[in-house]
Design a protein around this motif. Structure first.
Motif, short mmCIF file in Angstrom:
data_model
loop_
_atom_site.label_atom_id
_atom_site.label_comp_id
_atom_site.label_asym_id
_atom_site.label_seq_id
_atom_site.Cartn_x
_atom_site.Cartn_y
_atom_site.Cartn_z
N THR A 156 29.19 35.84 49.16
CA THR A 156 29.77 37.09 49.66
C THR A 156 31.29 37.08 49.52
OG1 THR A 156 29.91 36.20 51.93
CG2 THR A 156 27.92 37.44 51.32
N GLU A 157 31.85 35.99 48.94
CA GLU A 157 33.30 35.85 48.82
C GLU A 157 33.69 35.80 47.34
OE1 GLU A 157 35.45 35.97 51.23
OE2 GLU A 157 33.90 36.12 52.79
N PRO A 158 34.23 36.88 46.79
CA PRO A 158 34.64 36.87 45.39
C PRO A 158 35.93 36.07 45.19
CG PRO A 158 35.27 38.94 46.40
CD PRO A 158 34.50 38.19 47.44
N GLU A 159 36.15 35.61 43.97
CA GLU A 159 37.38 34.90 43.64
C GLU A 159 38.03 35.53 42.41
OE1 GLU A 159 36.98 30.93 42.12
OE2 GLU A 159 34.92 31.29 41.44
N LEU A 160 39.36 35.59 42.43
CA LEU A 160 40.11 36.12 41.29
C LEU A 160 40.19 35.03 40.24
CD1 LEU A 160 41.90 38.41 40.11
CD2 LEU A 160 43.85 37.30 41.25
N ILE A 161 39.55 35.26 39.08
CA ILE A 161 39.54 34.24 38.04
C ILE A 161 40.47 34.58 36.88
CG2 ILE A 161 37.22 33.45 38.64
CD1 ILE A 161 36.24 34.94 36.12
N VAL A 162 40.80 35.86 36.71
CA VAL A 162 41.75 36.27 35.68
C VAL A 162 42.76 37.23 36.31
CG1 VAL A 162 42.11 37.39 33.45
CG2 VAL A 162 40.05 36.02 33.83
N PRO A 163 43.90 36.72 36.77
CA PRO A 163 44.92 37.63 37.31
C PRO A 163 45.57 38.42 36.18
CG PRO A 163 45.70 35.35 37.35
CD PRO A 163 44.29 35.31 36.86
N MET A 164 45.74 39.73 36.40
CA MET A 164 46.37 40.58 35.41
C MET A 164 47.65 41.16 35.99
SD MET A 164 43.05 42.43 33.63
CE MET A 164 44.08 43.17 32.34
N PRO A 165 48.59 41.57 35.13
CA PRO A 165 49.86 42.09 35.62
C PRO A 165 49.68 43.29 36.55
CG PRO A 165 50.00 41.63 33.27
CD PRO A 165 48.56 41.47 33.66
N ALA A 166 50.57 43.41 37.52
CA ALA A 166 50.48 44.47 38.52
C ALA A 166 50.58 45.86 37.93
CB ALA A 166 51.57 44.27 39.58
N ASP A 167 51.21 45.99 36.77
CA ASP A 167 51.39 47.31 36.18
C ASP A 167 50.25 47.70 35.25
OD1 ASP A 167 51.91 45.61 34.05
OD2 ASP A 167 53.80 46.56 33.47
N THR A 168 49.16 46.91 35.22
CA THR A 168 48.00 47.27 34.41
C THR A 168 47.00 48.07 35.24
OG1 THR A 168 46.84 45.22 34.93
CG2 THR A 168 48.21 45.24 32.94
N MET A 169 46.16 48.82 34.54
CA MET A 169 45.07 49.57 35.17
C MET A 169 43.77 49.15 34.50
SD MET A 169 44.03 51.82 37.32
CE MET A 169 42.37 52.46 37.46
N PRO A 170 43.24 47.96 34.83
CA PRO A 170 42.00 47.51 34.19
C PRO A 170 40.85 48.46 34.53
CG PRO A 170 42.57 46.08 36.04
CD PRO A 170 43.73 46.99 35.82
N ASN A 171 40.11 48.84 33.52
CA ASN A 171 39.12 49.91 33.70
C ASN A 171 37.71 49.49 33.30
OD1 ASN A 171 37.70 52.38 33.74
ND2 ASN A 171 39.54 53.52 33.29
N ALA A 172 37.50 49.09 32.05
CA ALA A 172 36.17 48.67 31.59
C ALA A 172 36.19 47.17 31.30
CB ALA A 172 35.76 49.45 30.36
N LEU A 173 35.06 46.53 31.56
CA LEU A 173 34.95 45.09 31.42
C LEU A 173 33.69 44.74 30.65
CD1 LEU A 173 35.65 42.11 32.35
CD2 LEU A 173 34.29 42.59 34.41
N LEU A 174 33.81 43.83 29.68
CA LEU A 174 32.60 43.32 29.03
C LEU A 174 32.74 41.83 28.80
CD1 LEU A 174 32.93 42.69 25.73
CD2 LEU A 174 32.84 45.16 25.58
N ILE A 175 31.58 41.19 28.71
CA ILE A 175 31.49 39.76 28.42
C ILE A 175 31.14 39.60 26.95
CG2 ILE A 175 30.22 37.64 28.88
CD1 ILE A 175 29.72 38.72 31.73
N ASP A 176 32.06 39.02 26.19
CA ASP A 176 31.83 38.71 24.78
C ASP A 176 31.40 37.25 24.72
OD1 ASP A 176 31.87 38.26 22.07
OD2 ASP A 176 34.06 38.46 21.85
N GLN A 177 30.09 37.02 24.84
CA GLN A 177 29.58 35.66 24.91
C GLN A 177 29.88 34.86 23.64
OE1 GLN A 177 27.82 34.91 28.04
NE2 GLN A 177 28.54 32.91 27.38
#
Length: 340
Positions: A156-177
């Motif tokens: 129930t506790e997520p962890e930040l594994i990829v910090p991104m710059p504060a001025d970004t707006m991350p929107n879509a995410l995919l896993i490229d295996q």
């Protein structure tokens, strides 16, 4: 109704207003699922283009709690994990339509007012690996919060594994295996970022002008298909194809389809380069043929309200209502792919 290019400024302003209004609501538990079928199958598709039928509601969400459904990651049992924009939540929808909140992200100390363009923190893209770990994007306008988060199975506790710059707006995410990496669209920066699946520092994979914003959001939806990364550009109403070179780097980008006003997420139907695309502004789901031509398949008459995402599995299409700008019924709907 469709919106003309002369109304672009009004369209963008309305979208921001709708998001801001949703952000001001309190959050709570997801609503009970509905098994009631939706209305008709929409306008007929052109010859050769797939059609959609048997539209039904799998789950409805709590609009007053800010559960504006944004993105979809399918699970093996026929359910899905959904990112909820304004509620800052990740919600699981089971195959029977039941729901549970997996994560509610904290509000930054400053309230998230520095979040680019929208001015409030939000959960956007979601993904799921074969081991059952859930990954999601949080945009908070602050370093140490913005980036890719991981929720381990049973945790129930997520962890930040990829910090991104504060001025970004991350929107879509995919896993490229095969590439051992995440790919992420940055809507305000008009970029695609990459980062190791094990976590760590991200880097810009593509900042091609074709995915740049023109006043609001550029790069939005994201898919990996047939040796290329495909990106939708919300402001320009386009789908862009960026080939992946042997080294994994981005090749020269090319616009594949145009005229898709307010496009958000999209997915391939499994028939070559045929695409289903969610048009947020017009509450439509359109079919895009391999030559880039397109036709509306579902719209508001089929219960769509602020269409944000679509994912295809087999002969089923899962579609989210964000209901940010219009309507009050954010939901996950399912339709059957037929014909074509």
């Amino acid at each position: 109704m469709r919106m003309s290019s002369s109304a672009a400024h009004v369209r963008v302003s309305s979208a921001v207003l709708g998001i801001a209004l949703a952000a001001g609501t309190a959050f709570g538990a997801a609503a009970c699922a509905s098994a009631e079928p939706a209305a008709s199958t929409g306008a007929p598709a052109p010859a050769g283009l797939i059609e959609l039928a048997h539209v039904r509601v799998l789950a409805e969400f709590d609009e007053s709690a800010g559960q504006n459904a944004e993105s979809i990651a399918l699970e093996p049992d026929g359910g899905a994990v959904i990112g909820m924009i304004s509620a800052r939540q990740v919600v699981r929808v089971r195959g029977d339509g039941g729901t549970e909140v997996l994560v509610t992200m904290p509000v930054p100390a400053d309230g998230g007012g520095t979040t680019p363009v929208v001015g409030f923190p939000q959960v956007t893209g979601v993904a799921r690996d074969q081991g059952g770990a859930v990954f999601f994007l949080y945009s908070a306008g602050r370093g140490g919060l913005t980036g890719i988060w991981r929720l381990a199975p049973g945790s129930t506790e997520p962890e930040l594994i990829v910090p991104m710059p504060a001025d970004t707006m991350p929107n879509a995410l995919l896993i490229d295996q095969p590439g051992d990496r995440f790919l992420v669209t940055d809507s305000t920066g008009g970029r695609v970022w990459e980062a190791p699946l094990s976590g760590g520092e991200p880097s810009v994979w593509s900042a091609d002008p074709t995915i740049a914003p023109s006043g609001f959001f550029g790069a939005n939806g994201l898919k990996l298909h047939a040796g290329a990364v495909w990106v939708s550009n919300y402001d320009l109403g386009t789908i862009v194809r960026i080939p992946v070179e042997q080294s994994g780097a981005a090749g020269p980008a090319a616009v594949h389809a145009t005229g898709l006003t307010g496009i958000d997420d999209f997915d391939f139907t499994g028939r070559g380069e045929e695409i289903l695309a969610a048009l947020n502004d017009t509450s439509e789901l359109v079919g895009v043929a391999a030559d880039g031509s397109h036709r509306v398949l579902l719209d508001g008459d089929d219960g769509l309200q602020g269409t944000t995402a679509v994912v295809v599995r087999g002969d089923s299409a899962f579609i989210t209502n964000g209901a940010l700008r219009e309507g009050d019924r954010p939901a996950l709907r399912v339709a059957r792919l037929v014909g074509g």
